[in-house]
Design a protein around this motif. Structure first.
Motif, PDB file in Angstrom:
ATOM      1  N   UNK A   1      53.865 -43.938  52.602  1.00 27.13           N
ATOM      2  CA  UNK A   1      53.781 -45.387  52.408  1.00 27.13           C
ATOM      3  C   UNK A   1      52.652 -45.989  53.242  1.00 27.13           C
ATOM      4  N   UNK A   2      52.482 -45.481  54.459  1.00 29.81           N
ATOM      5  CA  UNK A   2      51.395 -45.961  55.327  1.00 29.81           C
ATOM      6  C   UNK A   2      50.044 -45.675  54.681  1.00 29.81           C
TER       7      UNK A   2
ATOM      8  N   UNK B   1      54.018 -49.813  53.219  1.00 28.90           N
ATOM      9  CA  UNK B   1      54.581 -49.534  54.533  1.00 28.90           C
ATOM     10  C   UNK B   1      55.530 -50.642  54.982  1.00 28.90           C
ATOM     11  N   UNK B   2      55.280 -51.877  54.553  1.00 28.13           N
ATOM     12  CA  UNK B   2      56.184 -52.969  54.935  1.00 28.13           C
ATOM     13  C   UNK B   2      57.577 -52.782  54.349  1.00 28.13           C
ATOM     14  N   UNK B   3      57.656 -52.151  53.177  1.00 26.26           N
ATOM     15  CA  UNK B   3      58.967 -51.841  52.595  1.00 26.26           C
ATOM     16  C   UNK B   3      59.625 -50.659  53.294  1.00 26.26           C
ATOM     17  N   UNK B   4      58.803 -49.674  53.637  1.00 28.64           N
ATOM     18  CA  UNK B   4      59.343 -48.429  54.168  1.00 28.64           C
ATOM     19  C   UNK B   4      59.963 -48.610  55.546  1.00 28.64           C
ATOM     20  N   UNK B   5      59.577 -49.644  56.260  1.00 29.41           N
ATOM     21  CA  UNK B   5      60.162 -49.897  57.577  1.00 29.41           C
ATOM     22  C   UNK B   5      61.666 -50.105  57.473  1.00 29.41           C
ATOM     23  N   UNK B   6      62.119 -50.635  56.351  1.00 29.74           N
ATOM     24  CA  UNK B   6      63.533 -50.961  56.206  1.00 29.74           C
ATOM     25  C   UNK B   6      64.425 -49.722  56.073  1.00 29.74           C
TER      26      UNK B   6
ATOM     27  N   UNK C   1      58.807 -48.107  66.754  1.00 28.25           N
ATOM     28  CA  UNK C   1      57.619 -47.262  66.593  1.00 28.25           C
ATOM     29  C   UNK C   1      56.917 -47.558  65.268  1.00 28.25           C
ATOM     30  N   UNK C   2      57.697 -47.739  64.206  1.00 26.89           N
ATOM     31  CA  UNK C   2      57.102 -48.067  62.906  1.00 26.89           C
ATOM     32  C   UNK C   2      56.418 -49.428  62.947  1.00 26.89           C
ATOM     33  N   UNK C   3      57.046 -50.397  63.598  1.00 28.00           N
ATOM     34  CA  UNK C   3      56.446 -51.729  63.708  1.00 28.00           C
ATOM     35  C   UNK C   3      55.138 -51.671  64.495  1.00 28.00           C
ATOM     36  N   UNK C   4      55.122 -50.883  65.560  1.00 29.48           N
ATOM     37  CA  UNK C   4      53.892 -50.728  66.337  1.00 29.48           C
ATOM     38  C   UNK C   4      52.802 -50.056  65.520  1.00 29.48           C
ATOM     39  N   UNK C   5      53.189 -49.047  64.739  1.00 29.29           N
ATOM     40  CA  UNK C   5      52.210 -48.358  63.893  1.00 29.29           C
ATOM     41  C   UNK C   5      51.614 -49.302  62.852  1.00 29.29           C
ATOM     42  N   UNK C   6      52.399 -50.259  62.376  1.00 32.86           N
ATOM     43  CA  UNK C   6      51.900 -51.215  61.397  1.00 32.86           C
ATOM     44  C   UNK C   6      50.886 -52.166  62.033  1.00 32.86           C
TER      45      UNK C   6
END
Length: 290
Positions: A83-84, A238-243, A258-263
């Motif tokens: 997704x990223x 990627x914004x969807x995949x965080x959920x 960690x995902x939020x930081x990666x975004x």
């Protein structure tokens, strides 16, 4: 006979004191505001560097031994990595396309007498007037009919649609501020209209181009509603995949942080890379017409 009159403080000293107090007050306000703005970012990054148990401990551990455990776990999430990569490719492509379309369009609207120019500008701006929830279903029907549903091409088109009005309106303001005499001088030297645009106008408009590129990148990168409705598997963002880290019974706070930081990282890299032009661009720092 000498009189014992009270000595008055010098006017210069009092003015200097007021200036210093005003300066201290401004810096205090700026520091306070910076703390308020940056504290959530610090909280997310620090949570991503804590072990899973310490990430949700109350009261929080302000002093801790950082670990990359959450990032190692995140790197093993193939769906998040896919997704990223999807978002990075689609958003970058959309920014390039929207600049290729929007910048020349803004130049034409700025330099030429387009029939019903005001109506054209309002029509372009109207694409941002409606709330996304009002147009997402029509887009869904159109995408299904054109076989663009859950495709990268469809999402690139969606991102261009979202950002085109921003690019045209902001860049038109930049081109309006660049003197036409610069292009006329280039034509006197033998340049064509396109050469004058490419060699004279575009370099002068670099701050604006980089500014709208950053804003377009951010708007597309964080977009969620259209991604939720118009994608399913192949073009998931990627914004969807965080959920996926928010479950019914528990939330994986470490992986979520960690995902939020990666975004956030791609946006920061982009901003740092074009920081030279960003300040001038956001303040419309181009050459003003005489």
């Amino acid at each position: 006979m000498a009189t014992n009159e009270p000595t008055k403080p010098s006017r210069r000293f009092s003015q200097t004191t007021r200036e210093r107090l005003a300066s201290v007050g401004r810096h205090a306000v700026l520091l306070t505001w910076s703390f308020v703005v940056l504290f959530p970012l610090y909280w997310i990054v620090s949570m991503s560097l804590k072990p899973p148990r310490e990430a949700i401990s109350l009261p929080p551990d302000w002093i801790f031994l950082p670990t990359v455990y959450n990032y190692m776990q995140l790197a093993q999430e193939s769906s998040f990595i896919a997704a990223f990569a999807n978002s990075l490719v689609m958003v970058t492509a959309s920014v390039i396309i929207v600049l290729l379309i929007g910048v020349p369009a803004a130049y034409v609207l700025s330099r030429y007498d387009v029939p019903k120019q005001r109506d054209v500008l309002v029509w372009i701006l109207s694409s941002r007037m409606l709330p996304p929830i009002a147009v997402v279903i029509p887009f869904f029907v159109i995408f299904r009919a054109l076989n663009l549903y859950d495709t990268r091409m469809g999402m690139v088109f969606m991102y261009v649609t979202i950002n085109i009005s921003l690019v045209v309106w902001v860049m038109k303001a930049f081109f309006d501020g660049i003197p036409e005499s610069l292009e006329e001088a280039a034509k006197v030297d033998g340049a064509t209209q396109f050469q004058a645009f490419r060699r004279v106008v575009l370099p002068s408009a670099k701050p604006g181009i980089f500014s709208v590129a950053i804003i377009s990148f951010i708007f597309a990168w964080i977009e969620l509603l259209f991604s939720l409705v118009l994608t399913n598997n192949r073009a998931v963002t990627v914004s969807m995949q965080v959920y996926q880290f928010i479950g019914v019974r528990q939330i994986e706070w470490g992986l979520l942080a960690a995902a939020s930081t990666a975004i956030i990282v791609p946006v920061l890299v982009f901003v740092v890379a074009v920081n030279e032009y960003l300040a001038a661009g956001l303040s419309f720092g181009v050459v003003l017409k005489e």
